[in-house]
Design an enzyme around this catalytic site. Structure first.
Site, PDB file in Angstrom:
ATOM      1  N   ALA A   1      -2.302  10.217   3.950  1.00 44.90           N
ATOM      2  CA  ALA A   1      -3.371   9.795   4.859  1.00 44.90           C
ATOM      3  C   ALA A   1      -3.548   8.283   4.835  1.00 44.90           C
ATOM      4  O   ALA A   1      -3.605   7.634   5.887  1.00 44.90           O
ATOM      5  CB  ALA A   1      -4.676  10.504   4.500  1.00 44.90           C
ATOM      6  N   TYR A   2      -3.629   7.710   3.641  1.00 42.11           N
ATOM      7  CA  TYR A   2      -3.812   6.267   3.519  1.00 42.11           C
ATOM      8  C   TYR A   2      -2.640   5.516   4.160  1.00 42.11           C
ATOM      9  O   TYR A   2      -2.826   4.600   4.963  1.00 42.11           O
ATOM     10  CB  TYR A   2      -3.940   5.872   2.055  1.00 42.11           C
ATOM     11  CG  TYR A   2      -4.037   4.380   1.846  1.00 42.11           C
ATOM     12  CD1 TYR A   2      -5.264   3.729   1.946  1.00 42.11           C
ATOM     13  CD2 TYR A   2      -2.907   3.607   1.556  1.00 42.11           C
ATOM     14  CE1 TYR A   2      -5.366   2.357   1.768  1.00 42.11           C
ATOM     15  CE2 TYR A   2      -3.003   2.247   1.380  1.00 42.11           C
ATOM     16  CZ  TYR A   2      -4.224   1.619   1.488  1.00 42.11           C
ATOM     17  OH  TYR A   2      -4.308   0.254   1.322  1.00 42.11           O
TER      18      TYR A   2
END
Length: 256
Positions: free
Chosen positions: A148-149
């Site tokens: 996600a990051y």
């Protein structure tokens, strides 16, 4: 001297840049989401500084931040979209939905909002420069557990390059790439002490402290303001050189 606005300016790289800019005589407006932290930073910093509470996921709050900076200093010459969060190192399907949403909202939507507010204001004022902060994933490299990051940072790189093709007259955008910096984001999310110890060996070779990187980034932020600029601290040649010297030079960047 320039007026520089920094989101996420109450800790880490953002705060380090603010300190360096103020020390060089620039005017700084910064924002953060924690009122107590904002008050603490406001009391600590000296010089022409404005510190306010603003959540980058809220367009209206960022617009108020811009307006406050212009009211205080007359204009904003440089805007740095620095605010960012990470998450625990887990496969995406194990990551809580609310965590994934918070990362995307802060790291991507926050940059979208910040860029729109700053570019609109700068277009009306006759010019200015917007910096967006790169991070792990910006170059397409993948790290298990940080999907996600990394996706948000990859998107920020695309966003910035796209914005460079549609800037209004007098306005420019660019990318700041700090490399590996010893902040809470760097070591966040390691549940396994053995994995953290392994990672720290690499960090001790490639990473640097905020006090080393932030002043350099601050100087670049006010001097390298051409459209499409891509400023990198940890270059490929630097990586190669550090690994080559690692057996001869011991670095310890973390407390015992």
């Amino acid at each position: 001297m320039s007026t520089v606005a920094i989101t996420g300016g109450t800790r880490g790289i953002g705060l380090g840049m603010a300190r360096a800019l103020l020390g060089s005589g620039h005017r700084v407006a910064l924002c953060g989401v924690d009122p107590e932290r904002v008050d603490k930073v406001r009391a600590e910093l000296s010089g022409d500084v404005l510190a306010v509470v603003a959540d980058v996921t809220d367009h209206e709050q960022l617009q108020r931040f811009w307006d406050a900076a212009v009211c205080e200093f007359g204009r904003v010459d440089v805007w740095v979209n620095n605010a960012g969060i990470s998450h625990e190192r887990k496969p995406l399907w194990q990551l809580p939905v609310e965590t994934a949403r918070a990362v995307v909202d802060t790291n991507l939507l926050g940059v979208l909002h910040g860029s729109a507010v700053a570019m609109n204001g700068m277009a009306a004022a006759g010019g200015g420069h917007v910096w967006n902060m790169e991070g792990l994933g910006s170059d397409g490299r993948t790290v298990p557990g940080l999907t996600a990051y990394g996706s948000t940072k990859r998107a920020v790189t695309y966003l910035t390059k796209a914005l460079a093709a549609e800037t209004p007259p007098g306005v420019s955008v660019g990318l700041l790439s700090p490399g590996m910096v010893v902040t809470d984001l760097l070591t966040h999310g390691y549940d396994d002490p053995a994995e953290l110890a392994k990672a720290r060996k690499v960090f001790n070779i490639l990473a640097d402290t905020v006090d080393t990187v932030a002043p350099w980034l601050a100087q670049q932020a006010v001097t390298q303001t051409r459209n499409g600029a891509h400023v990198r601290w940890l270059t490929t040649s630097k990586v190669i050189g550090r690994f080559a010297l690692a057996p001869l030079r011991r670095r310890e960047l973390f407390d015992a």
